[in-house]
Design an enzyme around this catalytic site. Structure first.
Site, PDB file in Angstrom:
ATOM      1  N   GLU A 293      48.662  40.803  34.076  1.00 14.42           N
ATOM      2  CA  GLU A 293      47.399  40.922  35.080  1.00 14.42           C
ATOM      3  C   GLU A 293      47.522  41.640  36.432  1.00 14.42           C
ATOM      4  O   GLU A 293      48.778  41.369  36.604  1.00 14.42           O
ATOM      5  CB  GLU A 293      46.464  39.623  35.127  1.00 14.42           C
ATOM      6  CG  GLU A 293      45.618  39.873  33.757  1.00 14.42           C
ATOM      7  CD  GLU A 293      45.023  38.547  33.667  1.00 14.42           C
ATOM      8  OE1 GLU A 293      44.584  37.306  35.021  1.00 14.42           O
ATOM      9  OE2 GLU A 293      44.371  37.853  33.016  1.00 14.42           O
TER      10      GLU A 293
ATOM     11  N   HIS B 174      35.546  41.471  40.572  1.00 15.82           N
ATOM     12  CA  HIS B 174      36.831  41.865  40.148  1.00 15.82           C
ATOM     13  C   HIS B 174      36.242  43.724  39.844  1.00 15.82           C
ATOM     14  O   HIS B 174      34.834  43.685  39.626  1.00 15.82           O
ATOM     15  CB  HIS B 174      35.775  40.929  38.911  1.00 15.82           C
ATOM     16  CG  HIS B 174      37.321  41.561  37.299  1.00 15.82           C
ATOM     17  ND1 HIS B 174      37.272  42.250  36.663  1.00 15.82           N
ATOM     18  CD2 HIS B 174      38.035  40.534  37.076  1.00 15.82           C
ATOM     19  CE1 HIS B 174      38.648  42.059  35.644  1.00 15.82           C
ATOM     20  NE2 HIS B 174      38.394  40.595  35.529  1.00 15.82           N
TER      21      HIS B 174
ATOM     22  N   HIS C  96      32.413  37.889  41.198  1.00 12.72           N
ATOM     23  CA  HIS C  96      34.172  37.527  40.185  1.00 12.72           C
ATOM     24  C   HIS C  96      34.150  35.857  40.614  1.00 12.72           C
ATOM     25  O   HIS C  96      33.701  34.948  40.318  1.00 12.72           O
ATOM     26  CB  HIS C  96      35.055  38.281  39.714  1.00 12.72           C
ATOM     27  CG  HIS C  96      35.536  37.953  38.821  1.00 12.72           C
ATOM     28  ND1 HIS C  96      34.829  37.527  37.546  1.00 12.72           N
ATOM     29  CD2 HIS C  96      36.492  37.159  38.457  1.00 12.72           C
ATOM     30  CE1 HIS C  96      35.802  36.901  36.898  1.00 12.72           C
ATOM     31  NE2 HIS C  96      36.730  36.336  37.447  1.00 12.72           N
TER      32      HIS C  96
ATOM     33  N   ARG D   9      42.633  35.379  45.078  1.00 14.62           N
ATOM     34  CA  ARG D   9      43.580  35.120  44.083  1.00 14.62           C
ATOM     35  C   ARG D   9      43.954  35.774  43.397  1.00 14.62           C
ATOM     36  O   ARG D   9      43.520  36.901  42.199  1.00 14.62           O
ATOM     37  CB  ARG D   9      41.723  34.319  43.849  1.00 14.62           C
ATOM     38  CG  ARG D   9      42.387  33.622  42.371  1.00 14.62           C
ATOM     39  CD  ARG D   9      41.801  32.897  41.136  1.00 14.62           C
ATOM     40  NE  ARG D   9      40.114  33.585  41.351  1.00 14.62           N
ATOM     41  CZ  ARG D   9      40.129  34.230  39.998  1.00 14.62           C
ATOM     42  NH1 ARG D   9      41.304  33.675  39.019  1.00 14.62           N
ATOM     43  NH2 ARG D   9      39.376  34.781  39.648  1.00 14.62           N
TER      44      ARG D   9
END
Ligand code: FAD
Ligand code: SIN
Length: 395
Positions: free
Chosen positions: A117, A241, A349, A384
């Protein structure tokens, strides 16, 4: 009516459930309550797609690299000591999940299948297809149902903490005694008293018009803590997101996992041009803040309503194995991934800030702990790193 417990846990996502299971295993005589405002399965946890970031293969990966990726993503605002604790404890906590029965995808050779990711320098995302959260939630609940000393109260809404803050706002020595709970069935407000209270109430996505978060994510725990004068930090760091499905009428927005870009999907504008190379050398796999801002900037320049995620060049047999849920959703809405691109936009998100806690989950008042997305531990800094939140909740 009054209910008395040793432990009161508010929230039934990964944070609340794992805490309950651990307390029950260590203190078999403790009386534990979990209250949760909707059906017990409903949570952000249930919708997690990509997986959990853990250093599981120490030959190709290292704790140091996971720590560095987290620090880089957090843009200089992470607490390094917390990052090290979370990353180093990852494998132990992951193995507990496996022992409780959570299934993670493996390759033919028996090794775990590790996804990639944005912001990660290595493949380290352990996953269960593209429904990792669903698998975790179901398995943890089965463990909870087996424990006779855990009492689960669904459709029970926590309204406020029971503390001394109303009596003496100047005292530093506040205690928490539990919470006032509204029982939706009887319409009664019941004081649930407890020696220890844990807030595990999740995030705030529903404060935004477009979000990937389900309707339970309204920041109740943070609001309760704020009203009780408990320290809250870093609420300005909301993560968007980059790739929520552009489908204007649905709430929540359906997520197209970042792991799809990790699998090779590309971002293009309406005319089919790639654009991420203008923003970051890592292109589609830059960290989320960078990719979301890039999309926002492209949309502002073009006046378009969305950009597109191109999967047309990907191996669809492998895609179906890893992302069956996303593929099914595309089929339902009539998008043929071999021929068409997916319209996507950024959506609210994840909340990086929250109730300020130390490395043991202790808040600024006594007997009140917090865990999971409702907290600020210092792990995430300004942004994050993908798949670090399930990990944080476990640790
Ligand atoms: P939650 O799972 O949200 O649980 C909160 C609980 O508190 C719920 O049961 C809720 O009903 C209850 N609650 C709230 N208010 C009250 C109240 N007033 N009274 C009683 N109960 C209350 N993270 C990753 O690491 N990897 C991923 O792949 C990933 N994918 C994601 C995909 C989506 C679509 C979303 C939305 C998030 C994703 N995340 C992912 C983030 C991650 O899922 C969450 O951060 C994490 O699950 C939060 O767990 P939690 O236990 O803290 O909160
Ligand atoms: C995703 O699958 O893209 C979500 C991962 C995350 O929020 O960490």
């Amino acid at each position: 009516m009054k209910s008395e417990f040793d432990f009161l846990i508010i929230g039934s996502g990964i944070a609340g459930l794992t805490y309950a299971i651990k307390v029950a295993n260590q203190l078999p005589n403790a009386k534990i309550a979990i209250v949760t405002k909707a059906d017990e399965k409903e949570s952000n946890t249930k919708y997690a797609q990509g997986g959990i970031a853990v250093v599981i293969d120490e030959i190709s990966d290292s704790y140091e690299q996971h720590v560095n990726d987290t620090l880089k993503s957090g843009d200089g605002l992470c607490k390094k000591e917390i990052v090290e604790i979370v990353v180093n404890e990852g494998p132990q906590r992951f193995n507990e999940l496996v022992e409780w029965g959570v299934n993670f995808d493996k390759q033919k050779d028996g090794e775990y299948n590790l996804g990639l990711e944005g912001g990660h320098s290595k493949n380290r995302i352990l996953h269960h297809k593209d429904i990792t959260g669903f698998e975790i939630e179901e398995t943890l609940l089965k463990q909870v149902y087996k424990n006779a000393n855990i009492h689960l109260f669904s459709e029970h809404f926590a309204i406020d903490l029971i503390t001394e803050h109303h009596l003496d706002s100047k005292s530093e020595n506040h205690l928490c005694y539990g919470a006032y709970i509204f029982d939706a069935a009887t319409q009664e407000i019941i004081p649930f008293t407890s020696k220890i209270t844990l807030l595990a109430t999740g995030g705030i996505g529903q404060v935004y018009q477009n979000t990937t978060n389900p309707t339970i994510a309204t920041g109740d725990g943070i609001a309760m803590a704020y009203r009780a004068k408990i320290k809250i930090e870093s609420m300005e760091f909301i993560q968007f997101h980059p790739t929520a499905l552009y489908h204007s009428t649905t709430n929540p927005s359906f997520l197209i996992s970042e792991a799809v870009r990790g699998f090779g999907a590309l971002l293009r504008d309406k005319s089919g041009e790639l654009f991420m190379h203008h923003y970051d050398d890592r292109k589609e796999l830059a960290s989320r803040d960078i990719v979301s801002r890039a999309i926002d900037s492209e949309l502002k320049k073009s006046g378009d309503e969305c950009v597109y995620l191109d999967c047309r060049h990907l191996n669809m047999t492998q895609f179906k194995k890893h992302f069956p849920n996303i593929l099914q959703k595309m089929q339902e809405i009539g998008i043929d991934l071999k021929k068409e691109m997916i319209p996507v936009v950024p959506a609210a998100h994840y909340l990086c800030g929250g109730i300020s806690v130390n490395e043991f989950g202790q808040s600024s008042i006594q007997n009140l702990y917090a865990c999971g997305e409702c907290t600020y531990t210092g792990l995430h800094g300004a942004n994050r790193l993908a798949s670090n939140s399930l990990l944080e909740a476990l640790v």
